[in-house]
Design a protein around this motif. Structure first.
Motif, PDB file in Angstrom:
ATOM      1  N   ALA A 109       6.559   3.531   8.958  1.00  0.00           N
ATOM      2  CA  ALA A 109       4.985   3.439   8.378  1.00  0.00           C
ATOM      3  C   ALA A 109       4.842   2.897   6.886  1.00  0.00           C
ATOM      4  N   ASP A 110       5.451   4.357   6.623  1.00  0.00           N
ATOM      5  CA  ASP A 110       5.645   4.040   4.544  1.00  0.00           C
ATOM      6  C   ASP A 110       6.926   3.256   4.140  1.00  0.00           C
ATOM      7  N   ARG A 113       5.287  -0.363   4.868  1.00  0.00           N
ATOM      8  CA  ARG A 113       4.027  -0.509   3.469  1.00  0.00           C
ATOM      9  C   ARG A 113       4.990  -0.714   2.641  1.00  0.00           C
ATOM     10  N   ARG A 114       6.600   0.159   1.507  1.00  0.00           N
ATOM     11  CA  ARG A 114       6.414  -0.268   0.747  1.00  0.00           C
ATOM     12  C   ARG A 114       6.524  -1.661   0.640  1.00  0.00           C
ATOM     13  N   ARG A 116       5.809  -4.057   2.162  1.00  0.00           N
ATOM     14  CA  ARG A 116       4.724  -4.748   1.704  1.00  0.00           C
ATOM     15  C   ARG A 116       4.674  -4.929   0.084  1.00  0.00           C
ATOM     16  N   ARG A 117       4.560  -4.153  -0.738  1.00  0.00           N
ATOM     17  CA  ARG A 117       3.945  -4.105  -1.528  1.00  0.00           C
ATOM     18  C   ARG A 117       3.841  -5.216  -2.816  1.00  0.00           C
ATOM     19  N   ARG A 342      -2.198  10.070   5.874  1.00  0.00           N
ATOM     20  CA  ARG A 342      -3.160   9.774   5.921  1.00  0.00           C
ATOM     21  C   ARG A 342      -3.912  10.777   3.933  1.00  0.00           C
ATOM     22  N   HIS A 345      -4.652   8.596   0.750  1.00  0.00           N
ATOM     23  CA  HIS A 345      -6.115   7.614   1.344  1.00  0.00           C
ATOM     24  C   HIS A 345      -6.856   7.924   0.753  1.00  0.00           C
ATOM     25  N   SER A 383       0.763   4.634  -3.910  1.00  0.00           N
ATOM     26  CA  SER A 383       0.409   3.697  -3.183  1.00  0.00           C
ATOM     27  C   SER A 383       0.318   2.500  -4.349  1.00  0.00           C
TER      28      SER A 383
END
Length: 534
Positions: A109-110, A113-114, A116-117, A342, A345, A383
């Motif tokens: 997941a991380d 996410r990286r 997609r930045r 989480r 977040h 993030s």
């Protein structure tokens, strides 16, 4: 020809995380732990580097406990060719099923996410360190053994495990090989630890490896009842401010200790029955393992301890997001150092609120986001977002799962006599040096060594260890705050500092001046590189 037992340290040397100790006897090779580095981005980058050994040539792993800084590289080890058994206690094996799978999901997941930045658009994508499937495969190689019972992980090396009092299933590892007795402490629990008896172990060793996490810290003696009074005061203070109480917590052990204490405080009417959200699927799974082993635990007086009406175990991402609108609640989320999961977040949605409180209840490694917040940062980068820190930041030391300075010295003393060397590992430089000086003044070891990552030693019987290989000289900058910590600190305050320059032209000049510094450094590097190749 007599075979020498050798030790090589691949992690947790002059740093707290990445525990991995390699023991060899002839062509036999075992690891005690194979953990993930945690802290600065530079330190975490070591997780993707080459192992200091061939995983396919490792015969066995003995695991002290399930914490990720001790177990978190097992999936990668297996993916790269390790086929042997992972010896550990039964509770550790039960926890590994969830701990490693969760670590694999976080890696995937991380990484996604990286990738997609927006600030990485067009760059080569990252690959996860390992996958959930790799993690499940590693768990399948776990082999449970009982405490204090001898077993032979490989021919010529025998071992047994001793209660370390740190977390559920934690153990110290005793080894006998080549006529040498060695003890690896693993992580040691403090006195008056909830759930577990104090650390145990035999005496009279050739060599001892002892953790040093709190080697420079002496805590005030604290009973469980006293700890609950401190927690009561923190909860009441946070609720009086009107916002949420956000607790970055480790899913394993710390969450269960907090739930035990909160349940007892609510039962006694010491705090109101506010909603408590445990926003960590891993914490939910770990709590079920605790319930499975309830008969082995101390202080577990009520069967329904973890099933209070006000306790809400949050599973889905959608449920987690809905907590954005909650106020006046207790939110516990992983990870405990705020490096993933989480909790990040919830920090984004609470750190900027003056009525919110963030309570740290565990060790924060140098360079970690938790350490940066705890040290008083006015802004942090999470993030890719800049977040102002307006919340009240609090800390409780009495929940530590690690022995303090006095308890470490007592544990070392109880292992005496140590005929060869005492290795101090799993600590930052200040903690190591403070403990070394005290251990030396009390003559607790024949010689006292604070090794570096990459060093190798011959471990002879009844004689000091001999270093046969020097450590890695390229890691000095990784063991603490790195340039990315400094960058995050600089960039989060940059816009504010520029806005203080009232004149638009002067502000533009400041930006241009900063650009010139970077351009001149790039030009200097190019010239230097060009001269080297002429």
């Amino acid at each position: 020809m007599t075979k020498d037992l050798t030790l090589t340290l691949h992690g947790a040397a002059r740093t707290v995380t990445g525990s991995c100790h390699e023991f060899t006897l002839g062509d036999r090779r075992i690891l005690v732990d194979c953990g993930l580095f945690q802290g600065s981005r530079t330190l975490e980058g070591l997780n993707a580097g080459a192992f200091g050994f061939n995983p396919a040539k490792v015969d066995a792993v003995i695991l002290t406990h399930a914490h990720i800084d001790h177990s978190g590289l097992l999936p990668r080890l297996v993916a790269e060719g390790f086929t042997g058994r992972i010896w550990c206690t039964q509770p550790t094996a039960d926890l590994l099923e969830y701990m490693l799978a969760d670590a694999g999901r976080i890696q995937e997941a991380d990484t996604a996410r990286r990738n997609r930045r927006r600030d990485r658009a067009g760059e080569d994508p990252f690959d996860p360190l390992y996958t959930e499937a790799d993690a499940i495969a590693a768990w399948g190689q776990a082999c449970p053994v009982e405490l204090e019972e001898w077993f032979e992980p490989v021919p010529g090396i025998r071992a047994r495990l001793w209660n370390a009092g740190h977390i559920l299933g934690s153990a110290s590892v005793e080894l006998e090989a080549g006529g040498v007795r060695v003890l690896c402490s693993g992580d040691l629990g403090p006195d008056n630890k909830a759930f577990h008896a104090d650390p145990e172990g035999p005496s009279g060793f050739d060599h001892v490896l002892c953790e040093s996490t709190y080697g420079d810290r002496a805590r005030e003696p604290m009973t469980i009842a006293g700890r609950r009074k401190v927690l009561e005061a923190e909860i009441r203070g946070a609720l009086a401010r009107g916002g949420n109480l956000v607790i970055p917590t480790f899913a394993l052990e710390r969450t269960q200790e907090l739930l035990l204490d909160i349940a007892e405080l609510m039962h006694a009417g010491a705090i109101p029955n506010v909603p408590v959200f445990i926003d960590s699927p891993l914490a939910s799974q770990a709590t079920r393992v605790f319930e499975k082993h309830a008969a082995e635990l101390q202080d577990f007086t009520r069967e329904q301890t973890f099933k209070q009406p006000g306790f809400h175990f949050v599973e889905s991402v959608q449920e987690s997001i809905r907590l954005n609108s909650v106020s006046g609640a207790i939110i516990m989320a992983a990870s405990g150092m705020c490096e993933a999961g989480r909790i990040r977040h919830h920090l984004v949605h609470n750190l900027h609120k003056r009525e919110a409180t963030v309570l740290f209840v565990g060790y924060q490694a140098a360079g970690s986001l938790g350490r940066v917040i705890l040290e008083g940062a006015g802004r942090v980068r999470i993030s890719g977002e800049d977040v102002m820190v307006r919340a009240t930041i609090r800390r409780i030391d009495s929940y530590s799962a690690h022995a303090d300075q006095g308890e470490l010295l007592d544990w070392i003393s109880a292992r005496a006599p140590i005929a060869g060397s005492l290795f101090l590992v799993h600590g930052e430089q200040g903690a190591l040096e403070a403990l070394r000086q005290l251990a030396q003044s009390r003559e607790l070891g024949g010689t006292i060594v604070t090794p570096e990552i990459g060093e190798s030693y011959v471990l002879p019987p009844a004689a000091p260890a001999r270093r046969i290989k020097t450590g890695r000289t390229d890691l000095t900058e990784a063991l603490g705050r790195d340039w990315q910590n400094s960058y995050a600190e600089f960039v989060t305050g940059l816009k504010r500092e520029l806005s203080r320059i009232e004149d638009e032209r002067e502000r533009q000049k400041a930006v241009e001046a900063m650009r010139k510094v970077l351009d001149s450094y790039t030009h200097f590097r190019r010239e230097k590189h060009g001269k080297r190749h002429h």
